[in-house]
Design an enzyme around this catalytic site. Structure first.
Site, mmCIF file in Angstrom:
data_model
loop_
_atom_site.group_PDB
_atom_site.id
_atom_site.type_symbol
_atom_site.label_atom_id
_atom_site.label_comp_id
_atom_site.label_asym_id
_atom_site.label_seq_id
_atom_site.Cartn_x
_atom_site.Cartn_y
_atom_site.Cartn_z
ATOM 1 N N GLU A 21 0.827 -1.212 0.000
ATOM 2 C CA GLU A 21 0.000 0.000 0.000
ATOM 3 C C GLU A 21 0.861 1.261 0.000
ATOM 4 O O GLU A 21 2.071 1.216 0.179
ATOM 5 C CB GLU A 21 -0.890 0.028 1.256
ATOM 6 C CG GLU A 21 -2.343 -0.331 1.013
ATOM 7 C CD GLU A 21 -3.136 0.816 0.386
ATOM 8 O OE1 GLU A 21 -2.528 1.810 -0.060
ATOM 9 O OE2 GLU A 21 -4.371 0.710 0.335
ATOM 10 N N ASN A 117 -4.895 3.078 8.436
ATOM 11 C CA ASN A 117 -4.919 2.693 7.027
ATOM 12 C C ASN A 117 -4.243 3.798 6.213
ATOM 13 O O ASN A 117 -3.228 4.345 6.645
ATOM 14 C CB ASN A 117 -6.359 2.420 6.573
ATOM 15 C CG ASN A 117 -6.408 1.525 5.337
ATOM 16 O OD1 ASN A 117 -5.709 0.509 5.286
ATOM 17 N ND2 ASN A 117 -7.231 1.875 4.365
ATOM 18 N N ASN A 163 -9.668 5.530 2.945
ATOM 19 C CA ASN A 163 -8.646 5.272 1.939
ATOM 20 C C ASN A 163 -8.141 6.564 1.303
ATOM 21 O O ASN A 163 -7.809 7.508 2.003
ATOM 22 C CB ASN A 163 -9.155 4.263 0.916
ATOM 23 C CG ASN A 163 -8.552 2.879 1.124
ATOM 24 O OD1 ASN A 163 -7.343 2.737 1.350
ATOM 25 N ND2 ASN A 163 -9.379 1.853 1.072
ATOM 26 N N ASP A 218 -9.827 2.645 -4.081
ATOM 27 C CA ASP A 218 -8.874 2.484 -2.983
ATOM 28 C C ASP A 218 -8.046 3.761 -2.896
ATOM 29 O O ASP A 218 -8.585 4.822 -2.675
ATOM 30 C CB ASP A 218 -8.035 1.226 -3.230
ATOM 31 C CG ASP A 218 -7.404 0.664 -1.968
ATOM 32 O OD1 ASP A 218 -7.007 1.452 -1.097
ATOM 33 O OD2 ASP A 218 -7.290 -0.573 -1.858
#
Length: 274
Positions: A21, A117, A163, A218
């Site tokens: 990520e 995240n 996100n 995302d």
């Protein structure tokens, strides 16, 4: 609309990750930074020399961003902290080391079952850090603005999977993704973000919606023309939307689960995708 097939894509770094990520270009060091969230690892890659490093964090790491004064700011399981220097990086393939710089929490907020995240650095230097429930329970996540001095301002409470976040080139708009909504939303940036008594953003509204069967939105990035690029999890593609929200380019990928994208390289014209 232009469709570009996967022949336009090449592998920059073939690195295995449990959940790769957050690609981020570090202009000072001329290197790419990205994370393996569930592997608790921070990776770097220097495209000029080919040098790669990997570092271990003590908690799951949702994002790692370079700091103006050196080191990294990280969005961890229990909050946002900083490493004063990257430190203790080792060559890929060797045993990974822990970041060697002194660590301190900027915003420590442990919540059982929740982790950091995606995160993004705003034009004013603040970190906008998202969280989510490990089981992606509806409403289990948040979006919080962390000022450089650690002051935290909760922006959104009822988030499921926080996100992609990014800003228009003129800093007047902020784009944001809560993945299960299938939407990219846009906010107006109010005055100087974080100014006393002023809400950082307002006027949340739909910018674009990803149709059923095309994956879910995302991570995202915004280019110099104000176009929004978004990675489609389970959609095997990155899409570009014009500032008016019109889909004008689809980059097909040879992988089904792209997570995020960012521009980098000496002139910031290379698109890196995790």
């Amino acid at each position: 609309m232009i469709t570009m097939d996967s022949s336009k894509v090449e592998v920059a770094v073939r690195a295995e990750a449990t959940l790769g990520e957050g690609p981020t270009w570090d202009p000072a060091a001329q290197r790419l930074i990205w994370v393996d969230i569930l592997g608790s690892r921070i990776h770097t890659y220097d495209p000029a020399s080919g040098r790669r490093t990997v570092m271990v964090t003590e908690q799951h790491v949702g994002a790692a961003k370079p700091r103006a004064g050196g080191g990294l700011v990280v969005n961890l399981r229990d909050g946002v902290g900083v490493y004063d220097a990257p430190g203790a990086a080792v060559a890929e393939g060797a045993d990974a080391g822990a970041p060697g710089g002194a660590f301190r929490w900027l915003h420590h907020e442990p919540v059982p079952g929740r982790r950091g995240n995606d995160a993004a650095v705003a034009p004013d230097g603040a970190l906008w850090a998202g969280t989510m429930d490990y089981g992606a329970a509806p409403g289990g996540g948040t979006l919080t603005r962390i000022a450089p001095d650690g002051t935290a301002t909760r922006i959104l409470d009822d988030v499921t999977i926080s996100n992609g976040t990014g800003w228009s080139p003129d800093h007047r708009l902020m784009y944001y993704v809560d993945t299960p909504t299938r939407r990219i939303d846009v906010f107006d940036v109010e005055g100087r973000s974080g100014e006393a008594g002023a809400p950082p953003v307002s006027g949340r509204r739909e910018f674009a919606t990803i149709e059923e069967g095309a994956g879910t939105p995302d991570g995202l990035t915004v280019d110099a023309d104000g176009c929004v690029w978004v990675a489609l999890w389970d959609g095997a593609a990155v899409r570009r939307y014009t500032p008016s929200g019109v889909l004008d380019l689809v980059l097909d990928l040879p992988v089904s689960l792209p997570t995020a994208c960012a521009f980098g390289g000496p002139d910031c014209t290379d698109l890196y995708i995790t």
